[in-house]
Design a protein around this motif. Sequence first.
Motif, PDB file in Angstrom:
ATOM      1  N   LEU A  18       1.220  -0.765   0.086  1.00  0.00           N
ATOM      2  CA  LEU A  18      -0.293  -0.267   0.432  1.00  0.00           C
ATOM      3  C   LEU A  18       1.244   1.029   0.085  1.00  0.00           C
ATOM      4  CD1 LEU A  18      -2.879  -1.121   2.643  1.00  0.00           C
ATOM      5  CD2 LEU A  18      -2.705  -0.416  -0.218  1.00  0.00           C
ATOM      6  N   ALA A  19       1.557   1.452   0.569  1.00  0.00           N
ATOM      7  CA  ALA A  19       2.952   1.906   1.153  1.00  0.00           C
ATOM      8  C   ALA A  19       3.748   3.346  -0.573  1.00  0.00           C
ATOM      9  CB  ALA A  19       3.819   1.858   1.945  1.00  0.00           C
ATOM     10  N   LEU A  20       3.688   1.065  -1.439  1.00  0.00           N
ATOM     11  CA  LEU A  20       4.524   1.604  -2.405  1.00  0.00           C
ATOM     12  C   LEU A  20       3.652   2.050  -3.216  1.00  0.00           C
ATOM     13  CD1 LEU A  20       7.138   0.890  -3.956  1.00  0.00           C
ATOM     14  CD2 LEU A  20       6.062  -1.367  -4.140  1.00  0.00           C
ATOM     15  N   PHE A  21       2.474   1.560  -3.084  1.00  0.00           N
ATOM     16  CA  PHE A  21       1.508   2.147  -4.541  1.00  0.00           C
ATOM     17  C   PHE A  21       1.539   3.993  -4.483  1.00  0.00           C
ATOM     18  CE2 PHE A  21      -2.693   3.375  -5.906  1.00  0.00           C
ATOM     19  CZ  PHE A  21      -2.690   3.361  -6.708  1.00  0.00           C
ATOM     20  N   TYR A  53      -4.727   7.641   0.539  1.00  0.00           N
ATOM     21  CA  TYR A  53      -4.034   6.805  -0.109  1.00  0.00           C
ATOM     22  C   TYR A  53      -2.456   6.781  -0.623  1.00  0.00           C
ATOM     23  CZ  TYR A  53      -9.037   5.870  -1.555  1.00  0.00           C
ATOM     24  OH  TYR A  53     -10.043   6.191  -1.571  1.00  0.00           O
ATOM     25  N   GLU A  54      -2.231   8.109  -0.680  1.00  0.00           N
ATOM     26  CA  GLU A  54      -0.675   8.550  -0.887  1.00  0.00           C
ATOM     27  C   GLU A  54       0.306   8.074   0.371  1.00  0.00           C
ATOM     28  OE1 GLU A  54      -0.862  11.815  -4.325  1.00  0.00           O
ATOM     29  OE2 GLU A  54      -0.687  12.161  -2.317  1.00  0.00           O
ATOM     30  N   GLN A  55      -0.537   7.224   1.362  1.00  0.00           N
ATOM     31  CA  GLN A  55       0.633   7.294   2.360  1.00  0.00           C
ATOM     32  C   GLN A  55       0.853   6.325   3.259  1.00  0.00           C
ATOM     33  OE1 GLN A  55      -0.773  11.053   5.180  1.00  0.00           O
ATOM     34  NE2 GLN A  55      -0.364  11.974   3.826  1.00  0.00           N
ATOM     35  N   GLY A  56      -0.125   5.368   2.336  1.00  0.00           N
ATOM     36  CA  GLY A  56      -0.832   4.210   2.351  1.00  0.00           C
ATOM     37  C   GLY A  56      -1.662   4.055   3.855  1.00  0.00           C
ATOM     38  N   ARG A  57      -2.401   4.770   3.448  1.00  0.00           N
ATOM     39  CA  ARG A  57      -3.369   4.477   4.954  1.00  0.00           C
ATOM     40  C   ARG A  57      -4.372   3.688   5.057  1.00  0.00           C
ATOM     41  NH1 ARG A  57      -4.560   9.065   7.257  1.00  0.00           N
ATOM     42  NH2 ARG A  57      -3.897  10.294   5.752  1.00  0.00           N
ATOM     43  N   ARG A  58      -4.651   3.917   3.573  1.00  0.00           N
ATOM     44  CA  ARG A  58      -6.350   3.659   3.319  1.00  0.00           C
ATOM     45  C   ARG A  58      -6.508   2.540   1.564  1.00  0.00           C
ATOM     46  NH1 ARG A  58     -10.809   7.416   3.596  1.00  0.00           N
ATOM     47  NH2 ARG A  58     -11.834   5.817   2.301  1.00  0.00           N
ATOM     48  N   GLU A  84      -2.624  -6.233  -6.363  1.00  0.00           N
ATOM     49  CA  GLU A  84      -1.526  -6.607  -5.599  1.00  0.00           C
ATOM     50  C   GLU A  84      -1.921  -5.083  -4.092  1.00  0.00           C
ATOM     51  OE1 GLU A  84       1.162  -7.578  -4.282  1.00  0.00           O
ATOM     52  OE2 GLU A  84       0.608  -9.534  -6.101  1.00  0.00           O
ATOM     53  N   VAL A  85      -2.504  -4.558  -4.599  1.00  0.00           N
ATOM     54  CA  VAL A  85      -3.085  -3.404  -4.273  1.00  0.00           C
ATOM     55  C   VAL A  85      -4.181  -4.077  -2.794  1.00  0.00           C
ATOM     56  CG1 VAL A  85      -4.947  -1.043  -3.679  1.00  0.00           C
ATOM     57  CG2 VAL A  85      -2.196  -1.544  -4.657  1.00  0.00           C
ATOM     58  N   ALA A  86      -5.030  -4.847  -4.444  1.00  0.00           N
ATOM     59  CA  ALA A  86      -6.096  -4.952  -3.429  1.00  0.00           C
ATOM     60  C   ALA A  86      -5.777  -6.514  -1.681  1.00  0.00           C
ATOM     61  CB  ALA A  86      -7.646  -6.563  -3.970  1.00  0.00           C
ATOM     62  N   ARG A  87      -5.112  -7.619  -2.736  1.00  0.00           N
ATOM     63  CA  ARG A  87      -4.891  -8.378  -1.141  1.00  0.00           C
ATOM     64  C   ARG A  87      -3.479  -7.609  -0.297  1.00  0.00           C
ATOM     65  NH1 ARG A  87      -3.306 -11.905  -5.646  1.00  0.00           N
ATOM     66  NH2 ARG A  87      -1.677 -10.364  -5.895  1.00  0.00           N
ATOM     67  N   GLY A  88      -3.027  -6.314  -0.137  1.00  0.00           N
ATOM     68  CA  GLY A  88      -2.571  -5.858   0.521  1.00  0.00           C
ATOM     69  C   GLY A  88      -2.901  -4.694   1.624  1.00  0.00           C
ATOM     70  N   GLN A  89      -5.049  -4.754   1.745  1.00  0.00           N
ATOM     71  CA  GLN A  89      -5.507  -4.285   2.719  1.00  0.00           C
ATOM     72  C   GLN A  89      -5.543  -5.627   3.685  1.00  0.00           C
ATOM     73  OE1 GLN A  89      -9.828  -4.585   1.503  1.00  0.00           O
ATOM     74  NE2 GLN A  89      -8.291  -5.194  -0.559  1.00  0.00           N
TER      75      GLN A  89
END
Length: 277
Positions: A18-21, A53-58, A84-89
């Motif tokens: 999430l943070a990488l995205f 979103y940019e900070q990987g918090r949501r 990958e974002v979906a799994r990252g949650q």
Amino acid sequence: MTEQDESEQTHEPGTGVLALFGRQLKLFRVAARLERAEFGTMTGYSASTVAAYEQGRRTPPPAFIDQADELLKAGGLLKVCKDEVARGQYPAFFRDAARLEAEASELHLYAVQAVPGLLQTEDYTRALLNARRPLLDDATIEQRVAARLARQDIFSRWPAPLMGFVIEEAVFRRPFGGRSVLQTQLEHLLQVGGMRNVEIQVMSTEREDNAGVDGPFTLITRKGAETVAYLEVQGRSILVSEREEARAIAARYGIMRAQALGPRESTTFIEKLLGEL
């Protein structure tokens, strides 16, 4: 799958995929010379949401990712991250199971502690996460509530997977979040249990024989693939792919289905509980 207590092995907001995205999203936004508020207006989101979103918090929804990729002229580099974002949650220990669950043609589950995540209402999920010890912060709770509810898209999939749930009677009586939350949860179980591809069965506490004495599990079958079993306890998980071991668990589930109340009897049981609340 119970996931009632995602413990130490978790994916915290602001870390991992999430943070990488989020960093990639920010780089493309800055390269496009857009302020967060301006980009938010273009996408229909607030500046604070874009920041999250940019900070990987949501976790950004797929529609936002598609929109961002096109507006920022990312050439598909954001879109390719969607899975990958979906799994990252999800917590780290649950991600492989979540991927298999999303591809399942059949799901069969035995639950002993709480209503399975696929069947939970939003308030019930939030009550479970609030009960966690050590305490989870508000951002993590909201992220996990959203992730769990997103998994329930499986009920609107076609072809619809066949799903069976054998749930211990005590689960239907345990008032996580209070009486009104339990009432809404039971009503939701009746609604989902009425679907043609779903069977919910109650394992009565009066049953002298119960083949589920070894604990909860989920059986996942994908089209053209062998059945695997998912086991979870105290934030630890195991995917059992060895054929004979998975077959033994599947055989155990078959026995348990015969031992539990039938789907119609289970519906009557839940209706009776509702009348007592």
